[in-house]
Write a protein that holds these residues in place. Structure first.
Motif, PDB file in Angstrom:
ATOM      1  N   ILE A   1       0.676  -1.288   0.044  1.00  0.00           N
ATOM      2  CA  ILE A   1      -0.158  -0.022   0.040  1.00  0.00           C
ATOM      3  C   ILE A   1       0.815   1.097  -0.104  1.00  0.00           C
TER       4      ILE A   1
ATOM      5  N   HIS B   1      -6.856   0.735   7.023  1.00  0.00           N
ATOM      6  CA  HIS B   1      -6.522   1.166   5.525  1.00  0.00           C
ATOM      7  C   HIS B   1      -7.178   2.498   5.095  1.00  0.00           C
ATOM      8  N   THR B   2      -8.334   2.604   5.206  1.00  0.00           N
ATOM      9  CA  THR B   2      -9.097   3.676   4.992  1.00  0.00           C
ATOM     10  C   THR B   2      -8.740   4.782   6.062  1.00  0.00           C
TER      11      THR B   2
ATOM     12  N   GLN C   1      -5.528   6.246   4.803  1.00  0.00           N
ATOM     13  CA  GLN C   1      -5.797   7.031   3.555  1.00  0.00           C
ATOM     14  C   GLN C   1      -6.539   8.304   3.565  1.00  0.00           C
TER      15      GLN C   1
ATOM     16  N   GLY D   1      -1.468   4.163  -1.064  1.00  0.00           N
ATOM     17  CA  GLY D   1      -2.393   3.568  -2.083  1.00  0.00           C
ATOM     18  C   GLY D   1      -3.091   2.576  -1.777  1.00  0.00           C
ATOM     19  N   ASP D   2      -3.634   1.978  -2.684  1.00  0.00           N
ATOM     20  CA  ASP D   2      -4.445   0.716  -2.791  1.00  0.00           C
ATOM     21  C   ASP D   2      -3.832  -0.690  -2.516  1.00  0.00           C
TER      22      ASP D   2
ATOM     23  N   SER E   1      -2.250  -4.086  -3.653  1.00  0.00           N
ATOM     24  CA  SER E   1      -2.090  -4.779  -4.903  1.00  0.00           C
ATOM     25  C   SER E   1      -1.844  -6.083  -4.737  1.00  0.00           C
TER      26      SER E   1
END
Length: 357
Positions: free
Chosen positions: A189, A274-275, A278, A287-288, A290
């Protein structure tokens, strides 16, 4: 959500392996003292933090010793540090392993991945205690830590905490001089802007037979994205739980949560860290996801590395890296580190090392 897969996989793994504790690998020149556990309380943040201290048996009051903090993974505990802490203490380091309040395996009813953003603050608290800024340090270790030589090592979810404490604009601990990431979770991330805060030396060690955190899309990718002085160690056949408290047999313990926790690998929508990362104003470079979820990707061919071998190789590289990164002048130590890394890489068939120093 992919983090939900990691959550339940690691809970199952830690519960299954809690009784499998290898002997410490104290192979350095120094005898080590009996470990000391201290219970501390950060009143400003209302956090109870237990710290386990490892140190040489003989402390010279005229000297200062480098400090390494060890951050356990989700569902882990203080015991997870034993393989590295004993080794480093026998080479002249003081090691402080902490028990995170809400992600340790001793309190499974209250495990909470969303406590991640509080864990870098726990690292700072441990540094405060170890350097005497807060009370609790035993008398024999008072004034023993060199506050200019402090490193953080984290495994799995503790590795994710290490990324944040090392580089995050808001959560960064400025007293760190080096970061060691052991099969660090969710490293995918973090994108290049995340690492622009400072050129902190980083060592990434990860097994390519890890079934819970895929090597190529996390640690290998983090190495390519970062612009800090860095070393990447690929343990050929190494596993995720090979850095934990598993017996030394050539069996991939990562299979256990994959086999036994399949019915629990469901997203209940409750994991938000995670949110939360961000959504901050200081979230540059976050980031997102992967990387594929745990257990859902193929592994390279070949046999699994024994856990003792994995720990032994990791200790050898960590010691060489710390002697470079915590030196008064790292540039002077760089040639010695590169020589050691080249020697290990050339002599061992089960390790592949890349460096950008």
């Amino acid at each position: 959500m992919k983090t939900a897969y990691l959550l339940y996989s690691l809970i199952a793994a830690c519960l299954l392996l809690c009784a499998c504790s290898p002997k410490p690998q104290n192979t350095g020149p120094l005898a080590i003292a009996p470990v000391i556990d201290i219970n501390t309380h950060d009143s400003k943040r209302d956090r109870n933090i237990t710290i386990r201290l490892w140190a040489p048996a003989s402390i010279d009051k005229r000297e200062k010793y480098p400090l390494v903090i060890y951050a356990h993974g989700f569902g882990g505990d203080l015991e997870d540090s034993r393989w590295a802490a004993g080794y480093l203490a026998s080479h002249g380091f003081i090691v402080a392993a902490l028990r995170f309040p809400k992600t340790n395996g001793g309190d499974t009813d209250n495990l909470d991945m969303n406590d991640l953003l509080n864990q870098p603050g726990d690292i700072s608290w441990v540094i405060d205690v170890a350097t005497g800024l807060q009370t609790g340090l035993p008398d024999r270790l008072k004034d023993a830590v060199d506050d200019s030589r402090i490193a953080l090592a984290g495994h799995s979810f503790g590795g994710l905490t290490t990324y944040l404490a090392a580089f995050d604009r808001e959560l960064m601990e400025p007293r760190l001089k080096a970061a060691i990431l052991l099969a660090a979770g969710a490293g995918d991330i973090f994108y290049p802007p995340f690492y622009e805060t400072r050129a902190l030396p980083m060592l990434l060690i990860h097994g390519d037979h890890d079934r819970l955190v895929e090597y190529s899309s996390t640690s290998a990718q983090a190495y390519e994205r970062a612009n800090a002085p860095r070393v990447l160690v690929q343990l050929v056949g190494g596993t995720h739980l090979g850095h934990g408290e598993a017996h030394s047999i050539a069996f991939n313990f990562d299979n256990l949560p994959c086999w036994l926790a399949a019915d629990k690998l469901k997203d209940d929508g409750s994991i938000t860290f995670h949110t939360d990362l961000q959504n901050r104003k200081s979230a540059a470079g976050v980031g997102d996801f992967s990387a594929p979820p745990p257990c859902q990707y193929p592994l390279p061919s070949g046999s699994t590395m024994s856990t003792d071998r994995q720990k032994s190789l990791s200790n050898e590289v960590m010691l060489a890296f710390l002697e470079y990164a915590l030196a008064d002048n790292p540039d002077e130590k760089r040639p010695a580190l590169l020589k050691t890394l080249q020697s290990i890489d050339a002599a061992q068939r089960d390790v592949i090392i890349k460096s950008a120093l």
